[in-house]
Motif scaffolding. Structure first.
Motif, mmCIF file in Angstrom:
data_model
loop_
_atom_site.group_PDB
_atom_site.id
_atom_site.type_symbol
_atom_site.label_atom_id
_atom_site.label_comp_id
_atom_site.label_asym_id
_atom_site.label_seq_id
_atom_site.Cartn_x
_atom_site.Cartn_y
_atom_site.Cartn_z
ATOM 1 N N GLN A 1 9.831 -18.998 -9.458
ATOM 2 C CA GLN A 1 9.935 -18.789 -8.028
ATOM 3 C C GLN A 1 9.505 -17.373 -7.662
ATOM 4 O O GLN A 1 9.657 -16.449 -8.447
ATOM 5 C CB GLN A 1 11.374 -19.010 -7.545
ATOM 6 C CG GLN A 1 11.814 -20.450 -7.524
ATOM 7 C CD GLN A 1 11.071 -21.259 -6.482
ATOM 8 O OE1 GLN A 1 10.790 -20.768 -5.401
ATOM 9 N NE2 GLN A 1 10.725 -22.496 -6.824
ATOM 10 N N VAL A 2 8.969 -17.270 -6.486
ATOM 11 C CA VAL A 2 8.518 -15.985 -5.946
ATOM 12 C C VAL A 2 9.194 -15.771 -4.608
ATOM 13 O O VAL A 2 9.236 -16.686 -3.775
ATOM 14 C CB VAL A 2 6.988 -15.942 -5.785
ATOM 15 C CG1 VAL A 2 6.556 -14.650 -5.113
ATOM 16 C CG2 VAL A 2 6.299 -16.096 -7.139
ATOM 17 N N GLN A 3 9.715 -14.598 -4.417
ATOM 18 C CA GLN A 3 10.311 -14.249 -3.129
ATOM 19 C C GLN A 3 9.415 -13.203 -2.448
ATOM 20 O O GLN A 3 8.954 -12.264 -3.078
ATOM 21 C CB GLN A 3 11.717 -13.681 -3.304
ATOM 22 C CG GLN A 3 12.724 -14.668 -3.841
ATOM 23 C CD GLN A 3 12.608 -14.861 -5.337
ATOM 24 O OE1 GLN A 3 12.443 -13.915 -6.082
ATOM 25 N NE2 GLN A 3 12.672 -16.106 -5.786
ATOM 26 N N LEU A 4 9.193 -13.402 -1.174
ATOM 27 C CA LEU A 4 8.395 -12.475 -0.376
ATOM 28 C C LEU A 4 9.263 -11.962 0.758
ATOM 29 O O LEU A 4 9.777 -12.754 1.552
ATOM 30 C CB LEU A 4 7.164 -13.169 0.186
ATOM 31 C CG LEU A 4 6.190 -13.780 -0.836
ATOM 32 C CD1 LEU A 4 5.073 -14.531 -0.112
ATOM 33 C CD2 LEU A 4 5.612 -12.714 -1.741
ATOM 34 N N VAL A 5 9.427 -10.657 0.833
ATOM 35 C CA VAL A 5 10.263 -10.051 1.859
ATOM 36 C C VAL A 5 9.411 -9.089 2.679
ATOM 37 O O VAL A 5 8.873 -8.113 2.158
ATOM 38 C CB VAL A 5 11.468 -9.298 1.253
ATOM 39 C CG1 VAL A 5 12.286 -8.650 2.361
ATOM 40 C CG2 VAL A 5 12.328 -10.263 0.441
ATOM 41 N N GLU A 6 9.324 -9.378 3.954
ATOM 42 C CA GLU A 6 8.493 -8.583 4.850
ATOM 43 C C GLU A 6 9.294 -7.487 5.540
ATOM 44 O O GLU A 6 10.514 -7.613 5.741
ATOM 45 C CB GLU A 6 7.889 -9.484 5.919
ATOM 46 C CG GLU A 6 7.000 -10.583 5.376
ATOM 47 C CD GLU A 6 6.473 -11.455 6.501
ATOM 48 O OE1 GLU A 6 6.327 -12.681 6.289
ATOM 49 O OE2 GLU A 6 6.196 -10.912 7.587
ATOM 50 N N SER A 7 8.588 -6.446 5.927
ATOM 51 C CA SER A 7 9.159 -5.403 6.754
ATOM 52 C C SER A 7 8.043 -4.826 7.618
ATOM 53 O O SER A 7 6.860 -4.995 7.334
ATOM 54 C CB SER A 7 9.816 -4.312 5.905
ATOM 55 O OG SER A 7 8.867 -3.724 5.038
ATOM 56 N N GLY A 8 8.454 -4.145 8.667
ATOM 57 C CA GLY A 8 7.488 -3.572 9.587
ATOM 58 C C GLY A 8 7.376 -4.396 10.848
ATOM 59 O O GLY A 8 8.258 -5.180 11.163
ATOM 60 N N GLY A 9 6.261 -4.257 11.542
ATOM 61 C CA GLY A 9 6.068 -4.931 12.809
ATOM 62 C C GLY A 9 6.746 -4.155 13.927
ATOM 63 O O GLY A 9 7.104 -2.991 13.786
ATOM 64 N N GLY A 10 6.922 -4.813 15.066
ATOM 65 C CA GLY A 10 7.553 -4.175 16.215
ATOM 66 C C GLY A 10 6.709 -4.323 17.459
ATOM 67 O O GLY A 10 5.885 -5.235 17.559
ATOM 68 N N SER A 11 6.935 -3.431 18.398
ATOM 69 C CA SER A 11 6.236 -3.486 19.679
ATOM 70 C C SER A 11 5.413 -2.226 19.883
ATOM 71 O O SER A 11 5.844 -1.128 19.527
ATOM 72 C CB SER A 11 7.240 -3.627 20.830
ATOM 73 O OG SER A 11 7.974 -4.815 20.706
ATOM 74 N N VAL A 12 4.249 -2.394 20.484
ATOM 75 C CA VAL A 12 3.354 -1.265 20.711
ATOM 76 C C VAL A 12 2.471 -1.576 21.906
ATOM 77 O O VAL A 12 2.270 -2.755 22.263
ATOM 78 C CB VAL A 12 2.503 -1.006 19.448
ATOM 79 C CG1 VAL A 12 1.523 -2.143 19.210
ATOM 80 C CG2 VAL A 12 1.800 0.340 19.506
ATOM 81 N N GLN A 13 1.948 -0.557 22.525
ATOM 82 C CA GLN A 13 1.005 -0.764 23.625
ATOM 83 C C GLN A 13 -0.389 -1.012 23.052
ATOM 84 O O GLN A 13 -0.705 -0.617 21.922
ATOM 85 C CB GLN A 13 0.993 0.440 24.543
ATOM 86 C CG GLN A 13 2.255 0.582 25.376
ATOM 87 C CD GLN A 13 2.106 1.626 26.477
ATOM 88 O OE1 GLN A 13 1.413 2.616 26.304
ATOM 89 N NE2 GLN A 13 2.758 1.377 27.602
ATOM 90 N N ALA A 14 -1.203 -1.641 23.868
ATOM 91 C CA ALA A 14 -2.578 -1.922 23.460
ATOM 92 C C ALA A 14 -3.276 -0.637 23.025
ATOM 93 O O ALA A 14 -3.117 0.415 23.661
ATOM 94 C CB ALA A 14 -3.338 -2.577 24.602
ATOM 95 N N GLY A 15 -4.010 -0.748 21.933
ATOM 96 C CA GLY A 15 -4.680 0.418 21.377
ATOM 97 C C GLY A 15 -3.888 1.110 20.289
ATOM 98 O O GLY A 15 -4.428 1.971 19.567
#
Length: 125
Positions: free
Chosen positions: A1-15
């Motif tokens: 089995q493989v586990q994938l854990v994401e982090s990051g992302g969020g909100s930002v203005q265009a550009g």
């Protein structure tokens, strides 16, 4: 089995810029094809970028020149750097790992066995 854990992302203005990380653990193998997908509300999940053996990469036309996929093989972490973000980049982003016939943006969701939990990216105009 493989586990994938994401982090990051969020909100930002265009550009603006955002980054995503995906840490793989478990029965990881260095010859995985890893990829970032995204799914916007009401739309199908689509591949954004892939990272294969020998550090081969591919990108969807919609993100080419703006997004960069990379991988640290030492700790099996996949990254996605997103620059010049547009409102149409707003989606839930998922990392995935598997063995598609071709590790390329032509691969689809069924080709990937392992998935991260998803990270929301929101770009406002």
């Amino acid at each position: 089995q493989v586990q994938l854990v994401e982090s990051g992302g969020g909100s930002v203005q265009a550009g603006g810029s955002l980054s995503l990380s995906c840490a793989a653990s478990g029965s990881t193998r260095t010859n995985f094809c890893m990829a970032w997908f995204r799914q916007a509300p009401g739309k199908e999940r689509e591949v954004v970028a892939t990272f294969g053996r020998y550090e081969s990469t591919s990108y969807a036309d919609s993100v080419k020149g703006r997004f960069t996929i990379s991988k640290d093989n030492a700790d099996q972490t996949l990254y996605l750097r997103m620059n010049s973000l547009k409102p149409e980049d707003t989606a839930m982003y998922y990392c995935a790992a598997g063995y598609p016939f071709h590790c390329f943006v032509s691969a689809g969701s069924p080709d990937f066995k392992y998935w991260g939990q998803g990270s929301q990216v929101t770009v406002s105009s």
